[in-house]
Design a protein around this motif. Structure first.
Motif, PDB file in Angstrom:
ATOM      1  N   TRP B  17       0.819  -1.214   0.000  1.00 39.51           N
ATOM      2  CA  TRP B  17       0.000   0.000   0.000  1.00 39.51           C
ATOM      3  C   TRP B  17       0.838   1.242   0.000  1.00 39.51           C
ATOM      4  O   TRP B  17       0.540   2.210  -0.684  1.00 39.51           O
ATOM      5  CB  TRP B  17      -0.954   0.002   1.195  1.00 39.51           C
ATOM      6  CG  TRP B  17      -1.920  -1.085   1.051  1.00 39.51           C
ATOM      7  CD1 TRP B  17      -2.065  -2.182   1.846  1.00 39.51           C
ATOM      8  CD2 TRP B  17      -2.841  -1.237  -0.021  1.00 39.51           C
ATOM      9  NE1 TRP B  17      -3.015  -3.003   1.347  1.00 39.51           N
ATOM     10  CE2 TRP B  17      -3.512  -2.448   0.193  1.00 39.51           C
ATOM     11  CE3 TRP B  17      -3.147  -0.474  -1.140  1.00 39.51           C
ATOM     12  CZ2 TRP B  17      -4.481  -2.920  -0.673  1.00 39.51           C
ATOM     13  CZ3 TRP B  17      -4.116  -0.931  -1.993  1.00 39.51           C
ATOM     14  CH2 TRP B  17      -4.775  -2.141  -1.754  1.00 39.51           C
ATOM     15  N   LEU B  20       2.219   1.820  -3.368  1.00 37.86           N
ATOM     16  CA  LEU B  20       1.190   2.265  -4.303  1.00 37.86           C
ATOM     17  C   LEU B  20       0.884   3.749  -4.096  1.00 37.86           C
ATOM     18  O   LEU B  20       0.764   4.518  -5.044  1.00 37.86           O
ATOM     19  CB  LEU B  20      -0.076   1.436  -4.064  1.00 37.86           C
ATOM     20  CG  LEU B  20      -0.862   1.059  -5.301  1.00 37.86           C
ATOM     21  CD1 LEU B  20      -0.002   0.265  -6.251  1.00 37.86           C
ATOM     22  CD2 LEU B  20      -2.077   0.252  -4.895  1.00 37.86           C
ATOM     23  N   THR B  21       0.762   4.117  -2.820  1.00 36.00           N
ATOM     24  CA  THR B  21       0.450   5.511  -2.519  1.00 36.00           C
ATOM     25  C   THR B  21       1.597   6.415  -2.931  1.00 36.00           C
ATOM     26  O   THR B  21       1.395   7.457  -3.550  1.00 36.00           O
ATOM     27  CB  THR B  21       0.183   5.678  -1.018  1.00 36.00           C
ATOM     28  OG1 THR B  21      -0.648   4.617  -0.603  1.00 36.00           O
ATOM     29  CG2 THR B  21      -0.487   6.988  -0.731  1.00 36.00           C
ATOM     30  N   LEU B 261      -5.536   9.609  -2.515  1.00 35.20           N
ATOM     31  CA  LEU B 261      -4.902   8.312  -2.321  1.00 35.20           C
ATOM     32  C   LEU B 261      -4.275   8.232  -0.934  1.00 35.20           C
ATOM     33  O   LEU B 261      -4.398   7.223  -0.235  1.00 35.20           O
ATOM     34  CB  LEU B 261      -3.838   8.139  -3.403  1.00 35.20           C
ATOM     35  CG  LEU B 261      -3.556   6.724  -3.843  1.00 35.20           C
ATOM     36  CD1 LEU B 261      -4.783   6.101  -4.434  1.00 35.20           C
ATOM     37  CD2 LEU B 261      -2.432   6.724  -4.843  1.00 35.20           C
ATOM     38  N   ASN B 264      -6.994   7.851   1.536  1.00 37.76           N
ATOM     39  CA  ASN B 264      -7.514   6.496   1.488  1.00 37.76           C
ATOM     40  C   ASN B 264      -6.610   5.513   2.214  1.00 37.76           C
ATOM     41  O   ASN B 264      -7.053   4.709   3.029  1.00 37.76           O
ATOM     42  CB  ASN B 264      -7.606   6.088   0.023  1.00 37.76           C
ATOM     43  CG  ASN B 264      -8.976   5.554  -0.292  1.00 37.76           C
ATOM     44  OD1 ASN B 264      -9.670   5.099   0.604  1.00 37.76           O
ATOM     45  ND2 ASN B 264      -9.357   5.616  -1.544  1.00 37.76           N
ATOM     46  N   THR B 265      -5.335   5.600   1.917  1.00 35.84           N
ATOM     47  CA  THR B 265      -4.385   4.680   2.522  1.00 35.84           C
ATOM     48  C   THR B 265      -4.350   4.858   4.030  1.00 35.84           C
ATOM     49  O   THR B 265      -4.307   3.888   4.789  1.00 35.84           O
ATOM     50  CB  THR B 265      -2.983   4.912   1.936  1.00 35.84           C
ATOM     51  OG1 THR B 265      -3.062   4.703   0.540  1.00 35.84           O
ATOM     52  CG2 THR B 265      -1.978   3.974   2.530  1.00 35.84           C
ATOM     53  N   THR B 424     -13.075   7.845  -3.881  1.00 36.44           N
ATOM     54  CA  THR B 424     -12.781   7.036  -5.058  1.00 36.44           C
ATOM     55  C   THR B 424     -13.516   7.568  -6.273  1.00 36.44           C
ATOM     56  O   THR B 424     -12.942   7.720  -7.349  1.00 36.44           O
ATOM     57  CB  THR B 424     -13.197   5.577  -4.800  1.00 36.44           C
ATOM     58  OG1 THR B 424     -12.773   5.221  -3.500  1.00 36.44           O
ATOM     59  CG2 THR B 424     -12.572   4.661  -5.810  1.00 36.44           C
ATOM     60  N   LEU B 676      -5.122   3.725  -9.337  1.00 36.06           N
ATOM     61  CA  LEU B 676      -4.494   3.262  -8.102  1.00 36.06           C
ATOM     62  C   LEU B 676      -5.462   3.435  -6.933  1.00 36.06           C
ATOM     63  O   LEU B 676      -5.536   2.597  -6.040  1.00 36.06           O
ATOM     64  CB  LEU B 676      -3.213   4.047  -7.822  1.00 36.06           C
ATOM     65  CG  LEU B 676      -2.080   3.841  -8.820  1.00 36.06           C
ATOM     66  CD1 LEU B 676      -0.890   4.723  -8.459  1.00 36.06           C
ATOM     67  CD2 LEU B 676      -1.658   2.397  -8.840  1.00 36.06           C
ATOM     68  N   GLN B 679      -8.075   0.620  -6.893  1.00 35.80           N
ATOM     69  CA  GLN B 679      -7.428  -0.601  -6.416  1.00 35.80           C
ATOM     70  C   GLN B 679      -7.323  -0.560  -4.893  1.00 35.80           C
ATOM     71  O   GLN B 679      -7.690  -1.502  -4.189  1.00 35.80           O
ATOM     72  CB  GLN B 679      -6.047  -0.657  -7.079  1.00 35.80           C
ATOM     73  CG  GLN B 679      -5.010  -1.409  -6.335  1.00 35.80           C
ATOM     74  CD  GLN B 679      -4.950  -2.823  -6.848  1.00 35.80           C
ATOM     75  OE1 GLN B 679      -5.613  -3.164  -7.815  1.00 35.80           O
ATOM     76  NE2 GLN B 679      -4.172  -3.657  -6.204  1.00 35.80           N
ATOM     77  N   ASN B 680      -6.869   0.578  -4.422  1.00 32.57           N
ATOM     78  CA  ASN B 680      -6.681   0.822  -2.999  1.00 32.57           C
ATOM     79  C   ASN B 680      -8.001   0.681  -2.229  1.00 32.57           C
ATOM     80  O   ASN B 680      -8.100  -0.043  -1.246  1.00 32.57           O
ATOM     81  CB  ASN B 680      -6.123   2.251  -2.881  1.00 32.57           C
ATOM     82  CG  ASN B 680      -5.817   2.652  -1.479  1.00 32.57           C
ATOM     83  OD1 ASN B 680      -6.514   2.264  -0.556  1.00 32.57           O
ATOM     84  ND2 ASN B 680      -4.779   3.440  -1.301  1.00 32.57           N
ATOM     85  N   SER B 681      -8.996   1.358  -2.758  1.00 37.19           N
ATOM     86  CA  SER B 681     -10.269   1.418  -2.058  1.00 37.19           C
ATOM     87  C   SER B 681     -10.942   0.050  -1.993  1.00 37.19           C
ATOM     88  O   SER B 681     -11.456  -0.354  -0.943  1.00 37.19           O
ATOM     89  CB  SER B 681     -11.157   2.422  -2.790  1.00 37.19           C
ATOM     90  OG  SER B 681     -12.443   2.341  -2.317  1.00 37.19           O
ATOM     91  N   SER B 683      -9.551  -2.889  -2.263  1.00 43.07           N
ATOM     92  CA  SER B 683      -8.787  -3.793  -1.397  1.00 43.07           C
ATOM     93  C   SER B 683      -9.131  -3.553   0.058  1.00 43.07           C
ATOM     94  O   SER B 683      -9.253  -4.467   0.852  1.00 43.07           O
ATOM     95  CB  SER B 683      -7.294  -3.566  -1.564  1.00 43.07           C
ATOM     96  OG  SER B 683      -6.945  -3.822  -2.872  1.00 43.07           O
TER      97      SER B 683
END
Lengths: 234, 792
Positions: B17, B20-21, B261, B264-265, B424, B676, B679-681, B683
């Motif tokens: 994560w 990705l961030t 992002l 979110n992370t 998102t 991204l 994907q993050n959200s 997951s």
């Protein structure tokens, strides 16, 4: 003897959807400084709720909790945090250590909150860990320690800021009897040696028999009290 | 530094994560960094080039565009603010097919404010008379094809004069084609003894150019026009700047998505660590302490993102440097590491991480220890403002509810996590919106330019002299007799000869077009008159001006008289009409507008009797246009170039497209970041619902069913993102289009948004959401029930 904890008509009602479930229905309890108190009772009798109220983790629906002369029900969130930091040490059933920090760092944490300088912090944390018998395991992370060892770290952490009260919620609940006995011995030792007030919630008689007094709860009320020693009997 | 190590170790615990961030932030930062440093280098290069050759702070010329007495230079030199002056006499000349600016300069020893960067031969000296220094482009093979030591002939009204080429100097991007001769020679050559066209002035206190300009203007009166030298740097530098501002704002969109992002992370981190936070609070950690820990985490992400962003951006910049000159015909720019860009990039990364980290950190600080340490049945406490906010959202989202009804389960799950879902959706819509807005602007510009060309030229085929010198000078010419020949050829309906030349009106360079009013319209060419009237065959000294030139620069109206400077003198015209803007070169460039006069008059004043610089041709059958072009080529091959309108439009379209593809690729970065985010959200929601998935599977749900649940959620996110993206994109396109139209001085009728663009954007949003949400959905479907149930 000075009273360190006093509850007056302590009431707590949980709302379960639209149904109200009373957990505590008016508890009046006085705990003397240096006393070792056990709270027992069947599941759902309100033991843990009582402990959480005393530990300033939750607010009562009605009544008062007075700790060391302060009515905690009127304090702000920040003041409560400060109170927990200075006056109360928690020992949980599931240890609740921060997984990313080492034993030493975990013990240091409450002192960090209290703004104690780093050197002093490290020194005291090391001493405390030695005290609970974890010398040489200072830099282990929680998952590298056994259950008993983790509980010892929790106890060391609870002692970090020299709190007046130690609150333990089923501290041996997740341990085998042998380890449990060792842990309770340690707690008792601390109580006798340093005069720290201890309140333990437990199911196990072999734990409770170490205390000065046992309070039995039933349906959110004090059912009966039994004094095992005469030290604090008024 | 317990807090720091806590934060750092937590980030390491979720390497995927974090990476990705960081990547998301880095992409945004990279875009900003490379755009700023590219823009700066470009501007610096132009400024440097011009500064290296012109040391003057101000240019003083005649307000009417005519000559000034040479004594003026002496007067100016004596003024208190002035440190030094240089006089110049310049005019356009033509040798064979090449037109260039012939500048009469004081010789090297006396000249103070202009440097010739000689690359071959030598500079002008006081003993020189008929010597000339040419800029390299004039001397090149395509033009005069000459070199140091050769002689060239310059034709004037007084006859031909031969000049010895004594030196070649470097081209300066902004100046075009130039030749330098001694001032005295040029004055004699054009019979302008003691006359000059421009005085270069250097003032004493460099910092106070504006004040000095005002004082100079007061003491010299309004017969002269004072222009700061930096204003001369316009064209390329100015366009680059505008371009850059625009691109930076696009990059900013991707930065914001990157910020989401982070948010979110961190939210994910908060959710995962609820228990830990509760412990911290139980043992006495205060709200502020918790905020600190999470902000440190956000900051680490920000710093790493900035760092990699700058690296990435530097690489990107080098790539632009490689591609730019070939792709856009810009000059070669060597890109230096811009400290400003560096500071902006890093500052932005930090600010972003703090800003977007605040909400999750605050959320974390509000975690109540008991709710986590022990399950409690108390409904979560929420303050009134938050409830009101939710109510407001509900009202706003009412139309959405119908949509949400289509996916009841998915909608319920998404609305359980309103904040994250909103982020998102916003991420996707920001990406989609910027692509739509840019695309739409591209369409608008393209249609504008095509309309402009079509209405200006209109004709199907254009016959022009071979080897033009380009817009900086005039061009070659054709004898008008060709017209008759062309008209007699098959498939030709109508022809219209014309002349075009760059002239100066009150110091403004404009394109002058000499046209035959009737035939010009008959071949399909047009002048869009917005005031007054078009030319007729009986007009002589009548002129039509383009809008900005008339209204803003010359401040004249229909009925007024203006003067045009040519080689041979000054001619007076009466303004009979004003037209819409005609695009000859970029806005903000050197050419300030266009004027139209009758062909006969143009031939007379330009000294091009019986000549034309172009013939517009209308064919009878457009389908045979290629054939006709071929025949014209055979007939006129040696003298003229034949171009048909389709070819011109194709070229223009291609040029515009190259440009817009570049813009869109920047916008695509924003979309990448949004991907991204999805994907993050997704997951995160899989993670949160591990237990739920476990239960579903335990009671018999298949893998496909679990996957379907998540795919439906992604679909819904995509639909929402698509819709908001289209709305935002429309607003963006509207604004960009309005900016462009006001730049062009036109009435704005709204952006061009095709149905394909809308559908494309919508589908793209959905595909994006489904594709990037697929992996986490698949992961969810593969969870083993026993393990999942043990969770939490």
């Amino acid at each position: 003897m000075a009273e360190i904890v006093e509850t007056k008509n302590l009431t707590k009602v949980y709302k379960l959807g639209k149904v109200e479930v009373p957990a505590l229905r008016g508890i009046n309890l006085r705990v003397q400084q240096g006393e070792f108190l056990s709270v027992m009772g069947p599941s759902g009798c309100g033991k843990t709720t009582l402990l959480n109220m005393i530990g300033a983790l939750d607010r009562p629906t009605d009544g008062q909790v007075i700790i060391d002369g302060t009515d905690v029900t009127k304090l702000s969130e920040n003041k409560l945090a400060l109170l927990r930091c200075e006056k109360i040490g928690f020992v949980f059933q599931f240890y609740n250590l921060i997984p990313t920090l080492t034993a030493l760092e975990n013990v240091e944490l409450p002192m960090t909150f209290a703004n104690i300088p780093k050197k002093e912090r490290e020194k005291r944390a090391a001493e405390l860990l030695e005290l609970v018998g974890l010398k040489g395991r200072l830099n282990h992370k929680p998952d590298e320690l056994s259950g008993g060892e983790q509980q010892r770290v929790t106890i060391a952490r609870a002692l970090a800021n020299k709190p007046a009260i130690i609150l333990a919620d089923e501290p041996t609940g997740d341990l085998d009897t042998k380890t449990g006995t060792e842990i309770i011995k340690l707690i008792k030792e601390l109580n006798q040696k340093y005069g720290q007030t201890v309140i333990i919630v437990t199911h196990a008689e072999y734990i409770a028999k170490n205390s000065d007094r046992i309070v039995y709860l039933k349906d959110g009320l004090v059912d009966r009290e039994v004094y095992l020693t005469q030290r604090f009997k008024s | 530094m317990v807090y720091f190590s806590l934060a750092a170790r937590n980030l390491l615990r979720r390497k995927f994560w974090t990476a990705l961030t960081v990547l998301g932030i880095a992409i945004g930062i990279a875009a900003i960094f490379s755009l700023i440093s590219f823009g700066e280098s470009m501007q610096a290069e132009v400024t440097k080039q011009v500064k290296e050759v012109i040391i003057a702070d101000l240019f003083i010329s005649s307000t009417t565009g005519g000559d000034l007495p040479q004594t003026l230079a002496t007067t100016i030199e004596k003024l208190p603010d002035v440190e030094g002056v240089s006089s110049e006499f310049s005019t356009f000349v033509r040798i064979k097919d090449t037109s260039f600016m012939l500048i009469g300069l004081e010789p090297k020893e006396i000249r103070k404010l202009r440097i010739l960067k000689i690359i071959k031969g030598r500079d002008l000296e006081s003993t020189d008379t008929f010597s000339i220094v040419l800029s390299e482009n004039v001397a090149s093979k395509d033009h005069l094809n000459t070199d140091v030591g050769n002689r060239i002939k310059i034709t004037t009204s007084a006859g031909d004069k031969e000049f010895l080429v004594i030196g070649l100097c470097e081209d300066v991007t902004n100046f075009g084609y130039v030749g330098y001769i001694p001032l005295e020679t040029s004055q004699k050559l054009f019979d302008k003894k003691d006359k000059i066209t421009r005085v270069l002035v250097k003032i004493k206190n460099h910092e106070k150019v504006d004040e000095a300009t005002n004082r100079l203007q007061r003491s010299l009166g309004n017969k002269v026009n004072i222009e700061a030298s930096k204003e001369q740097l316009t064209s390329i530098a100015e366009i680059t700047r505008q371009l850059n501002t625009f691109m930076v704002s696009i990059a900013a969109v991707s930065i914001i998505v990157g910020g989401f992002l982070i948010s979110n992370t961190l939210m994910m981190s908060v959710t995962q660590r609820l228990r830990e936070i509760a412990i911290l609070k139980a043992i006495g950690g205060r709200g502020l302490t918790i905020i600190k820990i999470f902000l440190i985490e956000a900051n680490i992400i920000g710093i790493l993102g900035s760092f990699f962003g700058v690296l990435l951006g530097f690489g990107f910049t080098l790539a632009i440097e490689e591609l730019m000159p070939r792709t856009f015909g810009f000059m070669q720019v060597s890109i230096a590491l811009s400290y400003r860009a560096l500071a902006v990039a890093i500052g932005l990364g930090l600010a972003l991480s703090i800003f977007f980290g605040l909400y999750p950190s605050w959320k974390a600080s509000k975690v109540r220890p008991l709710e986590v340490l022990r399950p409690s049945y108390e409904t979560p406490h929420r303050n009134r403002i938050y409830r009101l906010f939710l109510r407001f959202l509900e009202v706003l989202a009412y139309p959405l509810k119908i949509l949400l009804k289509l996916f009841p389960t998915a909608a319920r799950n998404l609305s359980r996590r309103k904040f994250r879902t909103t982020l998102t959706v916003l991420g996707i819509s920001a990406g989609i919106a910027s692509v739509i807005a840019i695309w739409s602007l591209g369409l608008l510009v393209q249609s504008h330019v095509i309309y402009e060309i079509k209405s200006m030229i209109g004709a199907d085929v254009i016959v022009s002299p071979k080897a033009q010198a380009g817009p900086q000078g005039g061009s070659g010419e054709l004898p008008i007799s060709i017209v008759e020949g062309v008209e007699r050829m098959p498939n030709i309906e109508k022809t219209s000869p014309n002349i075009w030349q760059i002239v100066s009106i009150s110091g403004f360079k404009v394109v002058l077009l000499g046209i035959e009013p009737e035939s010009y319209q008959a071949v399909g060419a047009k002048v869009n008159i917005i005031k007054g009237r078009f030319l007729t065959s009986t007009d002589d000294r009548s002129i039509i001006l383009s809008k900005t030139l008339a209204e803003k620069l010359l401040t004249v109206d229909v009925g007024d008289r203006i003067r045009i400077d040519t080689f041979t003198g000054t001619e007076e015209f009466s303004v009979i009409g004003i037209s819409t803007e005609a695009m000859f070169g970029p806005p903000g460039g050197e050419i300030k507008g266009s004027v139209w006069i009758p062909l006969k008059t143009a031939q007379k004043i330009l000294g091009k009797e019986e000549k034309a610089t172009g013939i517009y041709v209308k064919v009878k059958d457009v389908n045979k246009i290629e054939e006709t072009s071929q025949k014209l080529k055979l007939a006129l091959g040696k003298k003229a170039d034949i171009v048909n309108l389709g070819q011109i439009l194709d070229q223009v379209k291609k040029g515009i497209q190259t440009f817009w593809y570049f813009f869109i690729s920047i916008a695509a970065l924003a979309i990448l970041v949004a991907a991204l985010g999805i994907q993050n959200s997704v997951s995160m929601s899989v993670w949160e619902r591990t237990r739920e998935i476990g239960i579903l599977k335990a009671i018999g749900a298949t893998e496909w069913l679990v996957m379907k649940i998540f795919i439906q959620e992604n679909l819904l996110i995509g639909i929402l993102g698509g819709i908001t993206g289209i709305v935002l994109g429309y607003v963006g396109a509207w604004e960009l289009g309005r900016g462009f139209s006001s730049e062009m001085g036109e009435i704005y009728t709204g952006p061009i948004i095709t149905i394909q663009l809308i559908i494309g954007g919508f589908i793209f949003a959905i595909v994006l959401a489904v594709v990037f949400g697929f992996y986490p959905a698949w992961k969810a479907s593969r969870l083993k029930p026993v393990e999942a149930l043990r969770y939490g």
